[in-house]
Design a protein around this motif. Structure first.
Motif, short mmCIF file in Angstrom:
data_model
loop_
_atom_site.label_atom_id
_atom_site.label_comp_id
_atom_site.label_asym_id
_atom_site.label_seq_id
_atom_site.Cartn_x
_atom_site.Cartn_y
_atom_site.Cartn_z
N GLY A 269 -19.03 -16.11 41.74
CA GLY A 269 -20.19 -15.95 42.61
C GLY A 269 -21.25 -15.16 41.90
N TYR A 270 -22.23 -14.69 42.64
CA TYR A 270 -23.38 -14.02 42.03
C TYR A 270 -23.92 -12.96 42.97
N ILE A 271 -24.47 -11.91 42.36
CA ILE A 271 -25.21 -10.90 43.11
C ILE A 271 -26.68 -11.08 42.72
N VAL A 272 -27.42 -11.81 43.54
CA VAL A 272 -28.82 -12.10 43.26
C VAL A 272 -29.67 -11.02 43.93
N LYS B 34 -15.40 -9.32 36.77
CA LYS B 34 -14.55 -9.85 37.83
C LYS B 34 -15.09 -11.19 38.37
N GLY B 35 -16.21 -11.64 37.79
CA GLY B 35 -16.74 -12.95 38.17
C GLY B 35 -17.97 -12.94 39.04
N TYR B 36 -18.54 -11.75 39.29
CA TYR B 36 -19.75 -11.65 40.12
C TYR B 36 -20.85 -10.91 39.36
N PRO B 37 -21.55 -11.59 38.46
CA PRO B 37 -22.62 -10.94 37.71
C PRO B 37 -23.86 -10.71 38.56
N VAL B 38 -24.64 -9.73 38.18
CA VAL B 38 -25.95 -9.49 38.80
C VAL B 38 -26.98 -10.39 38.12
N ILE B 39 -27.82 -11.02 38.94
CA ILE B 39 -28.98 -11.75 38.46
C ILE B 39 -30.19 -11.14 39.16
N ALA B 40 -31.04 -10.44 38.43
CA ALA B 40 -32.20 -9.78 39.03
C ALA B 40 -33.45 -10.64 38.84
#
Length: 209
Positions: free
Chosen positions: A63-66, A93-99
């Motif tokens: 998933g992603y942290i947008v 853990k599979g949830y990168p930040v995309i800013a």
């Protein structure tokens, strides 16, 4: 006259029903952007290193942290270290930040692409910091503030919105924040559980378009 009243009545019923469905968030397609459970579209935007970034680039992501954020807003500045911390905590853990910077640099020159590059270097951003050129992506999401967070879960049907809102409950003092909304949301998803609090109020500066 009777026929007209019947038609008006039917129109009202349809309108009320549509509103009710929208409020529940069932495949929300309203103009305010995504709701919980909606599938978010991918994008391709330029990163501060010059490379184009899309969600599809992250083949192994769960998933992603947008996060919609920017240079000039004091709320965004207050959260920069915490955004770095979220990326360091969850990227492996599979949830990168995309800013994403959604602001129009003609209105706020401090948020120009060149200044984004300077800021990313100064703060040692570990995540992509990409520019919403033409301000086309943030309206799709429905972002209103900087920062404004969308946690997405990658599924067979697409990237499903699981959380929308603030990073935590104290922008002034990270140590005093006792409700860590994004952290709790991602941890719940990693454990296969429902996000405990799906929507919170984003606190920050209005997006300048």
């Amino acid at each position: 006259m009777k026929t007209l009243k019947i038609l008006v009545g039917l129109a009202l019923i349809i309108a009320v029903s549509a509103f009710a469905i929208d409020k529940v968030g069932v495949h929300n397609t309203n103009v305010d952007g995504y709701g919980i459970g909606d599938v978010a579209n991918d994008f391709e935007l330029k990163n501060v290193d010059g490379a184009m970034v899309s969600l599809a680039d992250y083949k192994d992501a769960k998933g992603y942290i947008v996060i919609f954020t920017c240079n000039h807003c004091p709320y965004s500045v207050a959260y920069e270290d915490r955004i770095n911390a979220l990326d360091n905590m969850f990227k492996t853990k599979g949830y990168p930040v995309i800013a994403i910077n959604p602001n129009n640099p003609k209105l706020y020159p401090e948020d120009s692409f060149d200044n984004m590059k300077v800021r990313a270097k100064e703060k040692g951003f570990t995540f992509p910091y990409i520019f919403d050129d033409g301000q086309k992506i943030y309206p799709q999401y429905g972002a209103k503030k900087t920062p404004h967070v969308y946690v997405l879960e990658k599924t067979k049907t697409g990237n499903v919105v699981r959380y929308i809102g603030a990073i935590d409950n104290n922008y002034k003092d990270a140590a005093a924040a006792n409700e860590k909304y994004v952290e709790d949301a991602v941890n719940a998803l990693l454990e296969g559980n429902k996000v405990p609090l799906e929507v919170t109020k984003a606190i920050g500066c209005s997006i300048k378009a």
